[in-house]
Design a protein around this motif. Structure first.
Motif, PDB file in Angstrom:
ATOM      1  N   SER A 185      17.766  13.162  15.549  1.00 54.80           N
ATOM      2  CA  SER A 185      18.922  12.273  15.584  1.00 54.80           C
ATOM      3  C   SER A 185      19.549  12.287  16.980  1.00 54.80           C
ATOM      4  N   THR A 206      12.377  -1.642   0.787  1.00 50.57           N
ATOM      5  CA  THR A 206      13.416  -1.300   1.763  1.00 50.57           C
ATOM      6  C   THR A 206      13.242  -2.110   3.039  1.00 50.57           C
ATOM      7  N   THR A 240      15.771  18.890   8.679  1.00 49.26           N
ATOM      8  CA  THR A 240      15.379  17.746   7.849  1.00 49.26           C
ATOM      9  C   THR A 240      14.418  18.100   6.721  1.00 49.26           C
ATOM     10  N   ASP A 246      23.930   9.804  13.907  1.00 50.92           N
ATOM     11  CA  ASP A 246      22.836   9.964  12.956  1.00 50.92           C
ATOM     12  C   ASP A 246      21.663   9.035  13.237  1.00 50.92           C
ATOM     13  N   ARG A 253      11.329  17.349   6.522  1.00 48.51           N
ATOM     14  CA  ARG A 253      10.406  16.235   6.284  1.00 48.51           C
ATOM     15  C   ARG A 253       9.546  15.983   7.521  1.00 48.51           C
ATOM     16  N   SER A 306      11.471  11.636   8.693  1.00 50.85           N
ATOM     17  CA  SER A 306      12.716  11.936   9.405  1.00 50.85           C
ATOM     18  C   SER A 306      12.456  11.833  10.902  1.00 50.85           C
ATOM     19  N   VAL A 346      11.966   5.266   9.936  1.00 47.59           N
ATOM     20  CA  VAL A 346      12.780   6.313   9.308  1.00 47.59           C
ATOM     21  C   VAL A 346      13.593   5.774   8.143  1.00 47.59           C
ATOM     22  N   ARG A 347      13.470   4.489   7.848  1.00 46.24           N
ATOM     23  CA  ARG A 347      14.026   3.978   6.599  1.00 46.24           C
ATOM     24  C   ARG A 347      13.220   4.469   5.410  1.00 46.24           C
ATOM     25  N   ASP A 348      12.014   4.928   5.673  1.00 44.06           N
ATOM     26  CA  ASP A 348      11.215   5.607   4.652  1.00 44.06           C
ATOM     27  C   ASP A 348      11.813   6.994   4.454  1.00 44.06           C
ATOM     28  N   GLU A 349      12.416   7.252   3.323  1.00 40.33           N
ATOM     29  CA  GLU A 349      13.127   8.509   3.089  1.00 40.33           C
ATOM     30  C   GLU A 349      12.210   9.724   3.071  1.00 40.33           C
ATOM     31  N   ARG A 350      10.905   9.497   3.046  1.00 39.48           N
ATOM     32  CA  ARG A 350       9.960  10.617   3.107  1.00 39.48           C
ATOM     33  C   ARG A 350       9.772  11.103   4.545  1.00 39.48           C
ATOM     34  N   VAL A 398       7.906   2.002   0.030  1.00 39.65           N
ATOM     35  CA  VAL A 398       8.939   1.720   1.021  1.00 39.65           C
ATOM     36  C   VAL A 398       9.032   0.224   1.347  1.00 39.65           C
TER      37      VAL A 398
END
Length: 402
Positions: free
Chosen positions: A137, A361, A238, A176, A240, A134, A128-132, A358
């Motif tokens: 949470s 990141t 989200t 989050d 996504r 989600s 989920v560090r890939d902003e594309r 990604v």
């Protein structure tokens, strides 16, 4: 481990080492004792605080109302919270009802599966560090009935309610952070093995929901529809594609593949000699901080063994129905040693988004946070090692841990 019928499993000879004590997890006296659990402050909400009245009442009734006096304050707090959850759920329907009805899943859902403590959380956090992408949470799983209306408030003003780390390890906690969707289903009142955590001294519950063995088709359909509704609500929040992680899904993949025909699966494995003691620690820590009883931990080791076998008997049967380009195996040891290489393999094998965008990141994480993270250390005594080598032999062989 061979595929066994329910009767065969019930009548299987019990290994004499199955009644293992704390020493089996720590090893001999020369082995350092495990780190203490990260305790929750008294004011931190527990899983049960997100329930509505009927779900909470059903949980109490299932536990025969055997709440320990030291947890009466917790039970009263949950009872009061259920009323607020009902009101807030009505507010969410009023303001978000149309968006909920029109919701669709964005892109292809990816399910991370594998036994507890096999690295599923680590992989979840990385993906989920890939902003594309989600994920559900922690707050969405804690308050599935009304998070669309209230999540903004808790994220902004109530982050202090949660401790900095999870009770069982050094992973960060927070509203989050990505979380297991099983907790949302638990909070919504569906059958779940996690209900055992509320009344740990009463014994296991809902183990048939680890593989849906013996569960009526109508009940399975209801369970899957509830999961879909929750994920649709997350998609509203989200917008996504979702990465969904729950170890409990491991023995359900055939059902999930039918409900979500485009879904992809990442199966995590780990050396059972670490998996077994780490999972024992997991349940003990959750029983301590989440339970409505003071746990005695008498049957943790047999419980871990039984859950493992139920999940993997089902998984090894069901995985044959999943196309090779929809399921990949990944070893925890490889993920820790080479995170960038491991994630690239996942993206390319499952035909996810382009990994190059990604990769910086993930490399930054490797050079900073990854160096600081410390894994809990475990060691087994010979009796425990013999036990799991016997009972989990197929896992040892199939995933290269001999």
């Amino acid at each position: 481990m061979t595929d066994l019928s329910p009767n065969d499993r019930a009548n299987r000879p019990r290994h004499p080492a199955v009644e293992l004590g704390e020493a089996s997890v720590r090893g001999s006296d020369t082995v350092p004792a495990p780190r203490p659990y990260h305790q929750y402050p008294f004011y931190s909400p527990r899983f049960w605080h997100g329930m509505r009245p009927m779900a909470w009442w059903g949980l109490l009734r299932e536990g025969h109302f055997r709440v320990h006096p030291s947890r009466w304050t917790l039970a009263v707090g949950v009872s009061m919270a259920t009323l607020f959850n009902t009101v807030l759920a009505g507010i969410q329907r009023l303001f978000f009802g149309r968006r909920q009805r029109d919701a669709e899943l964005q892109g292809t859902p990816v399910f991370i599966i594998g036994h507890w403590r096999s690295g599923t959380t680590l992989l979840h956090e990385l993906m989920v560090r890939d902003e594309r992408l989600s994920s559900p949470s922690t707050y969405q799983c804690f308050a599935p009935s009304h998070f669309l209306a209230t999540e903004w408030f808790f994220r902004r003003f109530a982050s202090w309610l949660l401790p900095g780390k999870r009770p069982m390890d050094n992973m960060a906690a927070g509203w989050d952070r990505p979380q297991e969707d099983e907790f949302a289903l638990l909070t919504l009142g569906l059958p779940s093995p996690y209900r055992r955590i509320a009344f740990p001294n009463e014994g296991p519950v809902d183990l048939n929901y680890l593989n849906f063995e013996g569960v009526e088709e109508a009940a399975v359909d209801d369970w899957l529809k509830t999961l879909r509704r929750f994920l649709l609500n997350v998609s509203v929040a989200t917008g996504r594609p979702l990465v969904i992680k729950s170890p409990t899904h491991t023995g359900r993949i055939a059902h999930l593949a039918r409900e979500f025909p485009e879904a992809k699966f990442i199966h995590m494995t780990r050396d059972p000699r670490s998996l077994f003691p780490s999972t024992c620690r997991l349940w003990k820590s959750l029983d301590e901080v989440q339970g409505l009883q003071k746990p005695h931990h008498e049957q943790i080791e047999p419980y871990v063994i039984e859950c493992f076998e139920r999940m993997y008997d089902a998984f090894h049967c069901q995985r044959e129905s999943i196309a090779p380009d929809r399921l990949i195996d990944l070893r925890y040891e490889d993920l820790v040693a080479s995170p960038v290489k491991s994630l690239r393999t996942i993206y390319e094998t499952l035909h996810l988004s382009d990994f190059d965008s990604v990769e910086p990141t993930i490399r930054q994480w490797v050079e900073t946070e990854h160096k600081e993270y410390q894994t809990n250390q475990h060691q087994l005594d010979p009796a425990a090692d013999e036990l799991i080598r016997s009972r989990w032999a197929t896992y040892f062989q199939r995933y290269g841990y001999e």
